[in-house]
Design a protein around this motif. Structure first.
Motif, PDB file in Angstrom:
ATOM      1  N   PHE A  98      14.364  20.993  50.376  1.00  0.00           N
ATOM      2  CA  PHE A  98      13.916  19.601  50.236  1.00  0.00           C
ATOM      3  C   PHE A  98      12.495  19.442  50.759  1.00  0.00           C
ATOM      4  O   PHE A  98      11.634  18.852  50.082  1.00  0.00           O
ATOM      5  CB  PHE A  98      14.870  18.676  50.994  1.00  0.00           C
ATOM      6  N   TYR A  99      12.229  19.969  51.956  1.00  0.00           N
ATOM      7  CA  TYR A  99      10.903  19.813  52.536  1.00  0.00           C
ATOM      8  C   TYR A  99       9.853  20.604  51.751  1.00  0.00           C
ATOM      9  O   TYR A  99       8.718  20.137  51.596  1.00  0.00           O
ATOM     10  CB  TYR A  99      10.921  20.251  54.004  1.00  0.00           C
ATOM     11  N   GLY A 164       1.633   8.249  54.194  1.00  0.00           N
ATOM     12  CA  GLY A 164       2.101   8.608  55.525  1.00  0.00           C
ATOM     13  C   GLY A 164       3.472   8.020  55.822  1.00  0.00           C
ATOM     14  O   GLY A 164       4.327   8.681  56.422  1.00  0.00           O
ATOM     15  N   VAL A 165       3.690   6.768  55.412  1.00  0.00           N
ATOM     16  CA  VAL A 165       5.009   6.144  55.598  1.00  0.00           C
ATOM     17  C   VAL A 165       6.060   6.896  54.791  1.00  0.00           C
ATOM     18  O   VAL A 165       7.163   7.183  55.271  1.00  0.00           O
ATOM     19  CB  VAL A 165       4.978   4.658  55.183  1.00  0.00           C
ATOM     20  N   GLU A 166       5.724   7.222  53.550  1.00  0.00           N
ATOM     21  CA  GLU A 166       6.649   7.958  52.686  1.00  0.00           C
ATOM     22  C   GLU A 166       7.017   9.301  53.305  1.00  0.00           C
ATOM     23  O   GLU A 166       8.194   9.684  53.350  1.00  0.00           O
ATOM     24  CB  GLU A 166       6.008   8.167  51.313  1.00  0.00           C
ATOM     25  N   ILE A 171      10.862  12.873  56.726  1.00  0.00           N
ATOM     26  CA  ILE A 171      11.246  13.573  57.955  1.00  0.00           C
ATOM     27  C   ILE A 171      12.650  13.176  58.385  1.00  0.00           C
ATOM     28  O   ILE A 171      13.466  14.019  58.763  1.00  0.00           O
ATOM     29  CB  ILE A 171      10.227  13.290  59.074  1.00  0.00           C
ATOM     30  N   VAL A 172      12.960  11.897  58.308  1.00  0.00           N
ATOM     31  CA  VAL A 172      14.276  11.430  58.767  1.00  0.00           C
ATOM     32  C   VAL A 172      15.298  11.401  57.638  1.00  0.00           C
ATOM     33  O   VAL A 172      16.475  11.110  57.889  1.00  0.00           O
ATOM     34  CB  VAL A 172      14.163  10.024  59.394  1.00  0.00           C
ATOM     35  N   LEU A 228      11.515   0.525  56.827  1.00  0.00           N
ATOM     36  CA  LEU A 228      12.802   1.179  56.595  1.00  0.00           C
ATOM     37  C   LEU A 228      13.789   0.314  55.811  1.00  0.00           C
ATOM     38  O   LEU A 228      14.484   0.836  54.924  1.00  0.00           O
ATOM     39  CB  LEU A 228      13.414   1.613  57.930  1.00  0.00           C
ATOM     40  N   PRO A 229      13.902  -1.000  56.072  1.00  0.00           N
ATOM     41  CA  PRO A 229      14.808  -1.809  55.242  1.00  0.00           C
ATOM     42  C   PRO A 229      14.459  -1.768  53.760  1.00  0.00           C
ATOM     43  O   PRO A 229      15.345  -1.874  52.911  1.00  0.00           O
ATOM     44  CB  PRO A 229      14.638  -3.223  55.819  1.00  0.00           C
TER      45      PRO A 229
END
Length: 404
Positions: A98-99, A164-166, A171-172, A228-229
């Motif tokens: 995936f990464y 960057g947010v994506e 990562i999580v 995140l929501p």
């Protein structure tokens, strides 16, 4: 044994192959919206016409809200990530793969953009390099982890904050995927994180831990906990489409088309009215809900006036488009200046001309970069995964022979 934790999730994927053209169409809408919002900023904020100019209030307001295309990207991204990950849980190393896929999907085009937007002006025009922390934070996709790195991120790669947010969500993502294996869990997570985001916003704004209160407000809006929501709305939509969400799943897979049309109209109405309702930044969650509903409706009935080949193509090249449209806006600005359009056109017409020229250029350039940068990058990622699998197979043979 890496697949065991997600084994129960495999039952969710026991669905017939479906047409996902609407996904590319939604991405197309997203990038067009983002481009339009930046065209509006060029006219009203950056004085592209050569002087101060204001568009008609209604046009300015709606054009500015095109920036919510970023949230549409997030909703679609979460939906497709769950769909893709669910199909690959039987791989030997699903999360490593995936990464690898994510890095080779994002990095080649992103680093090319870094060369064009940041390195080229430094080398060719002698411009100063942005602060090292900002450069490293942007190139490592961690620029959303610090307000200091966020401040100059657009000087490194325009629009880099959203990427960057994506990447932070990537990562999580394994934890999210393994924890939210049903619609009730996803809906509960959405409720919890949405409530936290809405309620903690005023307190966070009133208590900035840095001196620059305006920067802190921007940071609180763009960081992953606040976004995140938006991703969770996409995950809930995924379960309705492909999982087991009770009557919701039945309706959006098999429901009456007239009722689906009513929900479609409702989603469009919310998107049309939201700019008039609220100026609060938390309105992004209203947009996210409407985007998720829109996706569900197009999944049930992909209206051809919206889900069509031109928009699908724009959606397919949308990542390149997101990175190249900033450059094409400047090209459009210079082209219009060459014919003295700032003196001849009203602000509204100048905005339209900017958007049309920039969109045409973006589609053209992005079609090329998609073909010669993105596709080879993804192919390279696939080869890396195959090489790692072959190496694991070679390493396993001696152990198998010894036990035999």
């Amino acid at each position: 044994m890496a697949v065991a934790p997600a084994a129960a999730f495999l039952t969710v994927q026991a669905q017939p192959k479906v047409q996902l053209d609407f996904i590319d169409a939604l991405r197309g809408l997203a990038i067009v919206g983002v481009l339009v919002s930046h065209a509006q900023r060029n006219v009203e904020i950056y004085q592209a016409m050569g002087h101060q100019a204001l568009m008609s209030p209604w046009l300015s307001r709606y054009a500015a809200q095109g920036a919510r295309g970023v949230q549409l990207f997030f909703v679609v991204s979460a939906l497709t990530l769950f769909l893709s990950a669910g199909k690959r849980t039987r791989e030997d190393t699903p999360w490593l793969n995936f990464y690898v896929r994510r890095v080779f999907r994002i990095a080649p085009m992103f680093y090319l953009a870094f060369g064009v937007y940041c390195l080229a002006p430094v080398l060719m025009k002698g411009q100063a390099l942005p602060p090292l922390g900002t450069v490293l934070g942007t190139l490592s996709f961690t620029n959303g982890w610090s307000p200091a790195w966020l401040l100059g991120a657009n000087d490194v790669v325009p629009g880099g904050w959203s990427i960057g947010v994506e990447m932070s969500f990537y990562i999580v993502f394994p934890l999210v995927f393994l924890a939210l294996r049903s619609f009730p869990r996803a809906l509960a997570a959405l409720a919890v994180f949405l409530l936290l985001a809405v309620l903690t916003w005023p307190w966070l704004i009133r208590h900035p831990p840095i001196d620059d209160a305006e920067l802190w407000q921007r940071y609180v809006f763009v960081w992953l906990p606040n976004q995140l929501p938006v991703f969770l709305f996409g995950i809930c939509a995924y379960f309705v489409m492909f999982g087991h969400a009770g009557k919701l799943s039945v309706f959006f897979r098999e429901g009456d088309r007239w009722r689906n049309a009513c929900w479609f109209v409702l989603s469009v109405a919310v998107l049309a009215l939201a700019p008039q309702w609220l100026d609060d930044p938390r309105v992004v969650f209203v947009y996210a809900a409407a985007f998720a509903l829109l996706a569900l409706c197009l999944f049930r009935q992909p209206y051809r006036w919206l889900v069509n080949r031109p928009l699908q193509h724009i959606g397919k090249i949308s990542f390149s488009g997101y990175l190249t449209h900033f450059f094409m806006l400047q090209v459009a600005r210079k082209a219009l200046a060459a014919v003295h359009a700032g003196d001849r056109l009203s602000p509204d017409l100048y905005f339209v001309a900017t958007a049309v020229l920039a969109l045409a250029g973006t589609v053209l350039v992005s079609s090329v970069t998609y073909r010669f940068v993105e596709v080879p990058g993804q192919a390279l990622g696939k080869r890396v995964i195959e090489m790692l699998a072959a190496r694991r197979a070679r390493d396993a043979r001696p152990a198998e022979g010894a036990t035999g």
